[in-house]
Write a protein that holds these residues in place. Sequence first.
Motif, mmCIF file in Angstrom:
data_model
loop_
_atom_site.group_PDB
_atom_site.id
_atom_site.type_symbol
_atom_site.label_atom_id
_atom_site.label_comp_id
_atom_site.label_asym_id
_atom_site.label_seq_id
_atom_site.Cartn_x
_atom_site.Cartn_y
_atom_site.Cartn_z
ATOM 1 N N ALA A 1 0.833 -1.212 0.000
ATOM 2 C CA ALA A 1 0.000 0.000 0.000
ATOM 3 C C ALA A 1 0.862 1.255 0.000
ATOM 4 N N THR A 2 1.972 1.254 0.742
ATOM 5 C CA THR A 2 2.864 2.414 0.770
ATOM 6 C C THR A 2 3.515 2.639 -0.584
ATOM 7 N N ILE A 3 3.971 1.569 -1.237
ATOM 8 C CA ILE A 3 4.596 1.700 -2.560
ATOM 9 C C ILE A 3 3.609 2.263 -3.572
ATOM 10 N N ILE A 4 2.364 1.757 -3.544
ATOM 11 C CA ILE A 4 1.343 2.258 -4.475
ATOM 12 C C ILE A 4 1.067 3.741 -4.237
ATOM 13 N N ALA A 5 0.990 4.124 -2.959
ATOM 14 C CA ALA A 5 0.730 5.530 -2.643
ATOM 15 C C ALA A 5 1.876 6.425 -3.120
ATOM 16 N N VAL A 6 3.124 5.982 -2.953
ATOM 17 C CA VAL A 6 4.277 6.781 -3.393
ATOM 18 C C VAL A 6 4.286 6.914 -4.908
ATOM 19 N N VAL A 7 4.004 5.825 -5.626
ATOM 20 C CA VAL A 7 3.989 5.882 -7.090
ATOM 21 C C VAL A 7 2.915 6.843 -7.584
ATOM 22 N N ILE A 8 1.723 6.759 -6.990
ATOM 23 C CA ILE A 8 0.644 7.681 -7.392
ATOM 24 C C ILE A 8 1.020 9.116 -7.090
ATOM 25 N N TRP A 9 1.655 9.360 -5.941
ATOM 26 C CA TRP A 9 2.057 10.714 -5.567
ATOM 27 C C TRP A 9 3.095 11.260 -6.543
ATOM 28 N N VAL A 10 4.077 10.453 -6.950
ATOM 29 C CA VAL A 10 5.101 10.902 -7.902
ATOM 30 C C VAL A 10 4.473 11.229 -9.254
ATOM 31 N N LYS A 11 3.533 10.385 -9.697
ATOM 32 C CA LYS A 11 2.871 10.660 -10.983
ATOM 33 C C LYS A 11 2.078 11.958 -10.936
ATOM 34 N N LEU A 12 1.411 12.209 -9.834
ATOM 35 C CA LEU A 12 0.654 13.456 -9.716
ATOM 36 C C LEU A 12 1.580 14.666 -9.699
ATOM 37 N N ARG A 13 2.724 14.579 -9.056
ATOM 38 C CA ARG A 13 3.678 15.681 -9.041
ATOM 39 C C ARG A 13 4.203 15.965 -10.431
ATOM 40 N N ARG A 14 4.498 14.917 -11.197
ATOM 41 C CA ARG A 14 4.969 15.119 -12.566
ATOM 42 C C ARG A 14 3.895 15.747 -13.431
ATOM 43 N N THR A 15 2.655 15.295 -13.248
ATOM 44 C CA THR A 15 1.561 15.869 -14.041
ATOM 45 C C THR A 15 1.362 17.337 -13.711
ATOM 46 N N ASP A 16 1.428 17.691 -12.420
ATOM 47 C CA ASP A 16 1.284 19.091 -12.017
ATOM 48 C C ASP A 16 2.415 19.944 -12.567
ATOM 49 N N SER A 17 3.650 19.413 -12.571
ATOM 50 C CA SER A 17 4.796 20.174 -13.078
ATOM 51 C C SER A 17 4.652 20.429 -14.572
ATOM 52 N N GLN A 18 4.225 19.438 -15.327
ATOM 53 C CA GLN A 18 4.040 19.623 -16.761
ATOM 54 C C GLN A 18 2.933 20.623 -17.056
ATOM 55 N N SER A 19 1.855 20.588 -16.261
ATOM 56 C CA SER A 19 0.760 21.532 -16.472
ATOM 57 C C SER A 19 1.222 22.958 -16.202
ATOM 58 N N ASP A 20 1.998 23.189 -15.149
ATOM 59 C CA ASP A 20 2.508 24.534 -14.856
ATOM 60 C C ASP A 20 3.440 25.022 -15.946
ATOM 61 N N TYR A 21 4.256 24.139 -16.519
ATOM 62 C CA TYR A 21 5.191 24.538 -17.570
ATOM 63 C C TYR A 21 4.445 24.923 -18.839
ATOM 64 N N MET A 22 3.376 24.174 -19.187
ATOM 65 C CA MET A 22 2.626 24.457 -20.409
ATOM 66 C C MET A 22 1.805 25.736 -20.281
ATOM 67 N N ASN A 23 1.334 26.058 -19.076
ATOM 68 C CA ASN A 23 0.515 27.260 -18.892
ATOM 69 C C ASN A 23 1.336 28.526 -18.724
ATOM 70 N N THR A 24 2.638 28.431 -18.610
ATOM 71 C CA THR A 24 3.494 29.602 -18.428
ATOM 72 C C THR A 24 3.906 30.154 -19.788
ATOM 73 N N LYS A 25 3.700 31.462 -20.028
ATOM 74 C CA LYS A 25 4.053 32.111 -21.286
ATOM 75 C C LYS A 25 5.522 32.506 -21.251
ATOM 76 N N PRO A 26 6.328 32.050 -22.237
ATOM 77 C CA PRO A 26 7.758 32.378 -22.216
ATOM 78 C C PRO A 26 8.005 33.858 -22.481
ATOM 79 N N LYS A 27 9.035 34.385 -21.838
ATOM 80 C CA LYS A 27 9.401 35.790 -22.031
ATOM 81 C C LYS A 27 10.257 35.951 -23.281
ATOM 82 N N ALA A 28 10.140 37.123 -23.878
ATOM 83 C CA ALA A 28 10.935 37.406 -25.076
ATOM 84 C C ALA A 28 12.398 37.601 -24.710
ATOM 85 N N PRO A 29 13.328 37.152 -25.546
ATOM 86 C CA PRO A 29 14.763 37.334 -25.254
ATOM 87 C C PRO A 29 15.161 38.800 -25.211
ATOM 88 N N ARG A 30 16.125 39.134 -24.366
ATOM 89 C CA ARG A 30 16.567 40.528 -24.225
ATOM 90 C C ARG A 30 17.291 40.997 -25.470
#
Length: 220
Positions: free
Chosen positions: A175-204
């Motif tokens: 049960a602990t291993i399953i919970a850790v795997v699910i938690w890691v997958k959710l963290r990766r999904t959240d990180s990818q969503s934040d990266y896609m929703n962020t608008k890149p800045k123009a180069p200086r």
Amino acid sequence: MSACWMFVILMGCRLGPSHSTQTPSTCACHDHLETICASPGDTVTVPCPKLDANHVIFKLLQDEEMIYNQSYVREKKALSHKPTHNGVGVELRENKDNSSVSFRLTGVNNSSHGIYRCEGTVIYPPPLKTVSSNWRVLVLLEGHQCCRNAKSPGPNCGFHWIWILILVSIYSIIATIIAVVIWVKLRRTDSQSDYMNTKPKAPRERRKKRGVQNPIPRHF
């Protein structure tokens, strides 16, 4: 994350190791379960429901399977001799003090393990009805399923507890291993969503070049 932990907890409640006295049956919530740790050759009593009728057929069930039935007429009060079931004597007896009826198992053996209950069917007076006793008796055999004396346990008394502890430990690790795997997958999904929703800045450098290509006219 909280939803995943709730799922794991619910699965643990549903799939966790059951109590050692539970066996497949259709017990109702209001039923009373009496556990008896019997030695080979002991006598066990299974109470029957109290029915105010002249003619009743009482049935003895072991793990929801009928193993014996006996006709009881109140006026005659004639009870038959002892039959046998798997080498165990079965007898319907009446308690004259409170007019209660019960089945009596004599000489229990290794085949006697299970949950017993008594069921009565009213034949007369009508209407025909069947009533089950609220008392169920779980028979365990000493040295195999239970320990009557903790100071001098039977040959297999502590063996079952060791297996239960091992199963609980394995289940907790899984049960602990399953919970850790699910938690890691959710963290990766959240990180990818934040990266896609962020608008890149123009180069200086590009902004500086635009300033050189389009100079602002100055008037003196």
